[in-house]
Design an enzyme around this catalytic site. Structure first.
Site, PDB file in Angstrom:
ATOM      1  N   CYS A   1       0.794  -1.173  -0.132  1.00  0.00           N
ATOM      2  CA  CYS A   1       0.065  -0.113  -0.059  1.00  0.00           C
ATOM      3  C   CYS A   1       0.922   1.223  -0.055  1.00  0.00           C
ATOM      4  O   CYS A   1       1.829   1.070  -0.038  1.00  0.00           O
ATOM      5  CB  CYS A   1      -0.994  -0.142   1.117  1.00  0.00           C
ATOM      6  SG  CYS A   1       0.151   0.302   2.754  1.00  0.00           S
TER       7      CYS A   1
ATOM      8  N   CYS B   1       3.354   1.691   2.863  1.00  0.00           N
ATOM      9  CA  CYS B   1       4.735   0.895   2.519  1.00  0.00           C
ATOM     10  C   CYS B   1       5.483   1.945   1.512  1.00  0.00           C
ATOM     11  O   CYS B   1       6.886   2.010   1.806  1.00  0.00           O
ATOM     12  CB  CYS B   1       4.544  -0.385   1.571  1.00  0.00           C
ATOM     13  SG  CYS B   1       3.169  -1.512   2.654  1.00  0.00           S
TER      14      CYS B   1
ATOM     15  N   ASP C   1      10.238  24.120 -33.926  1.00  0.00           N
ATOM     16  CA  ASP C   1      11.366  24.539 -34.799  1.00  0.00           C
ATOM     17  C   ASP C   1      11.154  23.963 -36.256  1.00  0.00           C
ATOM     18  O   ASP C   1      10.446  23.191 -36.627  1.00  0.00           O
ATOM     19  CB  ASP C   1      12.599  23.598 -34.209  1.00  0.00           C
ATOM     20  CG  ASP C   1      14.327  23.905 -34.935  1.00  0.00           C
ATOM     21  OD1 ASP C   1      14.426  25.084 -35.131  1.00  0.00           O
ATOM     22  OD2 ASP C   1      14.443  23.033 -35.530  1.00  0.00           O
TER      23      ASP C   1
ATOM     24  N   ASP D   1      14.604  19.118 -33.008  1.00  0.00           N
ATOM     25  CA  ASP D   1      15.364  18.075 -33.203  1.00  0.00           C
ATOM     26  C   ASP D   1      16.879  18.038 -33.404  1.00  0.00           C
ATOM     27  O   ASP D   1      17.703  17.518 -33.213  1.00  0.00           O
ATOM     28  CB  ASP D   1      14.950  17.197 -34.347  1.00  0.00           C
ATOM     29  CG  ASP D   1      15.420  17.978 -35.664  1.00  0.00           C
ATOM     30  OD1 ASP D   1      15.657  19.134 -35.616  1.00  0.00           O
ATOM     31  OD2 ASP D   1      15.545  17.147 -36.745  1.00  0.00           O
TER      32      ASP D   1
ATOM     33  N   ASP E   1      18.566  23.240 -30.455  1.00  0.00           N
ATOM     34  CA  ASP E   1      17.388  23.335 -29.968  1.00  0.00           C
ATOM     35  C   ASP E   1      17.513  22.692 -28.378  1.00  0.00           C
ATOM     36  O   ASP E   1      16.597  23.030 -27.622  1.00  0.00           O
ATOM     37  CB  ASP E   1      16.332  22.007 -30.317  1.00  0.00           C
ATOM     38  CG  ASP E   1      16.319  22.739 -31.901  1.00  0.00           C
ATOM     39  OD1 ASP E   1      16.223  23.866 -32.293  1.00  0.00           O
ATOM     40  OD2 ASP E   1      15.720  21.861 -32.931  1.00  0.00           O
TER      41      ASP E   1
END
Length: 759
Positions: free
Chosen positions: A15, A18, A454, A654, A658
């Protein structure tokens, strides 16, 4: 000191309490920077200073919290042995839970059959003494055989001062069993008369064990996505050595080995095609069902399926460096992370069990201090609730209510609410080429208002391509391209390569050219089929004695207004036509941007191009807002400027330039076809190189967060409504335990519904 990350497997957690205990114990270790425990995955993700901590320190910390550290670490490489071990372990957990449930009900069904005549007719089979002995014996069988582990867990967590949910179950069932013992003692002349709730204790434990079984099974299904990824890797590879083909286990593959992949076989590991042509099913990596054509020089992804041709692939990555291994690592990291909305639930669950115990004791005291008030409630409710029996007396009623409070309160649902949804969502994302590196992005994306794109490589292909062809005079477009491509085939200039690529795309046979010549900054010339061909600027053609007509001039100016580079083609001293080249937008960019707008996002294109070029491309893609003439180093500043204006910003890119902007943005979305540094900077990584994957990521994130909110709502709502009903004595302990078990199962099954999401 440099920090390292490690994922530990924890055994025995049931639970949210824990989770809190293990996290606290790990965080207390000197040198641990971050410790995040995942209940659904039963793992702990730890970031620590390696110089200060040994693996044995983790073991001691986990044991001090009352749990066990499983040997080894999670697998990042998909090793066959470790994978089989994990799958076997999951199967064993389900089988063990099922066996305990069956043993429990084998004893509880006789309890129910024995109790019914007593409840309906007041008849005690084998007499009152026999009834009491039977109830205690059968209930004790359930508690101390299939339920023994629950009792041991309760004792262990109590001793370590970190009480978990098992403590509530243990206190409730043992208290109910004690009433049976007291009633039995009364039958032999020792102790006061007391209602016998022993049978109830057996029912509570059996229902608890049933809930555990269903929950264990559901959790296993919820985590199927990551397990499916682990099973995708090929088991062996056919390699070519010294002119011979040898089959070897995948673990023996080395970098630069040449793999022979026949139709229908999996490509064993990441590499590059060096011989042959084929179509490859890359759906496990990108989520796209259409096969991808492969020829020499093209990259190949391990675990993808070769189609109709034999190819030879040179291995470039093996072991934990492969694409599949990195995907598994990213998914595990996401599943092990926590999102901001979990913080409140964590604060509640940290004190949940002690508070519930206190409420149970206060309930018992309140019933004893104000018996008439609560007794009147019992009398009133007995008129329409069959299990409320005021005749058993105030003390049994008080104990009845206190036990119900203990077993109805449920920290499990709170602990499972977020990780199960995140587990299913991240696994579904991985199957669709969407890798969520940081779980917090799930929550952040829902608040995004502006999405910066971009231009190069994200909105556009990132390389020049032919956009327009216009022929004049006696020539047609096919002839124009044929002559131009023949001459340009001798050029290494990007514009020339674009013309050649276009000819190949439209299946125009490229003729041979003689007397090739190049003019720096001007163009090229050559002889094709005996005709003198010149391609380049207006000045070059003029220098070569070729005049351009008014029609050519007008068409050239129109195309240049659209920010395209125009080449004039001259054949035998005549201006035969023009070819326009530009960085083309990707096929589905316009459609994807339209979908982003429909989702309420404002797309903004950012680029280093001049304003005119940027506006032309943005208009073609359907983007209204443009930030042009931005130096690579200034992209992050533009992101910050929008954030300072009150916008929540996502950045999609990419390239290596960037990375700062991806990091600066509230959510960084990296196109996976880009550089490794950009991928590392992103919160979300897209394996597909187009904007449709961004739309999928937004939809997935919103759907996952919606499930998290639903789970947390029902987990809190359940406790807020059910606990007061138990306090006033109208909730039978058995029904309370059924409701408690259902709340956990509901959270897991609700999360699993995400698997049906069509993105």
């Amino acid at each position: 000191m440099a920090a390292v990350k490690e994922t530990l497997r924890i055994e025995g957690m049931h639970c949210a309490s824990c989770v809190a205990a293990v996290e606290k114990s790990l965080k207390n270790l000197d040198g641990v920077r971050i410790a995040t425990v995942n209940l659904a995955m039963e793992t702990a993700s730890v970031e620590f200073e390696k110089e200060k901590i040994r693996h044995d320190d983790f073991r001691k910390a986990v044991e001090s919290a009352g749990f066990k550290l499983a040997p080894g670490k999670t697998s990042e490489s998909g090793d066959d042995t470790e994978l089989e071990s994990e799958l076997d372990k999951d199967r064993r957990k389900v089988e063990t839970a099922k066996r305990k449930m069956r043993i429990g009900w084998a004893a509880v069904i006789p309890i129910i059959l024995w109790m019914l005549p007593e409840m309906v007719f007041g008849y005690h089979f084998l007499g009152k003494l026999g009834f009491d002995i039977g109830m205690v014996a059968l209930a004790a069988t359930v508690l101390f055989i299939p339920g023994l582990q629950t009792l041991q867990s309760a004792l262990k967590s109590a001793v370590h001062l970190s009480p978990n949910m098992d403590v509530l179950i243990a206190m409730g069932t043992l208290a109910a069993l004690a009433t049976g013992i007291v009633s039995l003692l009364h039958q032999v002349g020792v102790g006061p008369a007391f209602a016998n709730f022993a049978g109830v204790s057996g029912m509570i434990m059996s229902i608890h064990l049933t809930g555990r079984y269903i929950e264990t099974k559901a959790k296993g299904r919820a985590s199927q996505a990551i397990k499916k990824l682990l099973t995708l890797e090929a088991k062996e590879a056919t390699v070519e050595k010294d002119g011979k083909e040898l089959k070897i286990p995948i673990r023996q593959l080395q970098k630069n080995d040449v793999m022979v992949v026949r139709p229908g076989e999996k490509i064993p590991t990441d590499g590059r095609v060096i011989d042959g042509e084929s179509s490859v099913d890359e759906s496990i990596a990108t989520g796209e069902s259409m096969p991808v054509e492969k020829k020499p020089g093209d990259p190949a992804i391990g675990a993808t399926i070769n189609g109709n041709g034999l190819i030879k692939v040179r291995a470039t990555r093996v072991g934990s460096d492969t694409f599949l291994s990195q995907v598994i690592k990213l998914v595990e990291e996401a599943q092990g992370s926590k999102i901001p909305i979990q913080a409140f639930a964590d604060r509640v669950t940290a004190v949940f069990v002690p508070v519930v115990i206190a409420i149970s004791l206060l309930t018992l005291a309140a019933w004893l201090v104000f018996p008439e008030t609560f007794y009147s409630v019992a009398v009133w409710s007995s008129g329409f609730i069959p299990w409320v029996n005021p005749d058993i007396g105030s003390l049994p009623l008080a104990l009845f209510a206190a036990i119900a409070v203990l077993v109805i309160a449920c920290p499990c649902a709170l602990g499972l609410a977020t990780p199960t949804a995140l587990m299913v969502g991240s696994g579904l994302g991985a199957q669709n080429g969407i890798l969520i590196r940081r779980g917090a992005a799930i929550q952040t994306i829902k608040d995004i208002q502006t999405i910066i794109l971009d231009k190069t490589g994200t909105v556009t292909l990132g390389k020049p391509g032919v956009t327009d062809v216009a022929a004049f005079g006696d020539f047609n477009e096919t002839e124009l391209i044929r002559y131009a491509a023949a001459v340009e085939s001798g050029s290494e200039h990007p514009l020339g390569r674009a013309v050649v690529a276009h000819a190949e795309e439209v299946s125009i046979e490229i003729a041979a050219a003689r007397e090739f010549g190049a003019f720096t900054g001007g163009g090229v010339k050559g002889v094709v089929d005996g005709k003198q061909v010149v391609i380049g600027t207006e000045k070059l053609l003029s220098d070569m004695g070729i005049e351009t007509s008014t029609e050519v001039e007008r068409r050239k100016n129109d195309l240049e207004e659209e920010a395209k580079t125009v080449m004039i083609v001259g054949i035998d001293k005549k201006a035969a036509g023009i070819i326009a080249v530009a960085d083309r937008i990707k096929n589905n960019s316009a459609q994807a941007i339209g979908e982003l707008k429909s989702l309420g996002l404002v797309p903004v294109m950012i680029t280093g191009d001049n304003e005119r070029t940027a506006r032309a491309i943005a208009a073609e893609a359907g983007i209204d807002d443009v930030i042009a003439e931005v130096m690579p180093a200034d992209k992050a500043k533009e992101v910050r400027r929008l954030q300072e204006s009150g916008k929540r910003v996502a950045m999609v890119g990419d390239g290596i330039n960037d990375a700062p902007a991806l990091t600066q943005a509230d959510v960084g979305i990296a196109i996976g076809t880009g550089t490794d540094i950009a991928i590392e900077a992103g919160d979300v990584v897209l394996v597909q190189g187009d904007l449709s994957a961004v739309v999928k990521a937004v939809k997935l994130s919103r759907a996952t967060f919606k499930k998290i909110r639903q789970n947390l709502f029902w987990a809190f709502f359940y406790n807020v409504v059910m606990v007061p009903l138990a306090i006033v004595g109208v909730m039978h302990p058995v029904l309370a335990e059924i409701a408690m078990a259902f709340s956990s199962i509901n959270v897991v099954t609700n999360s699993r519904r995400l698997q049906r999401l069509d993105i």
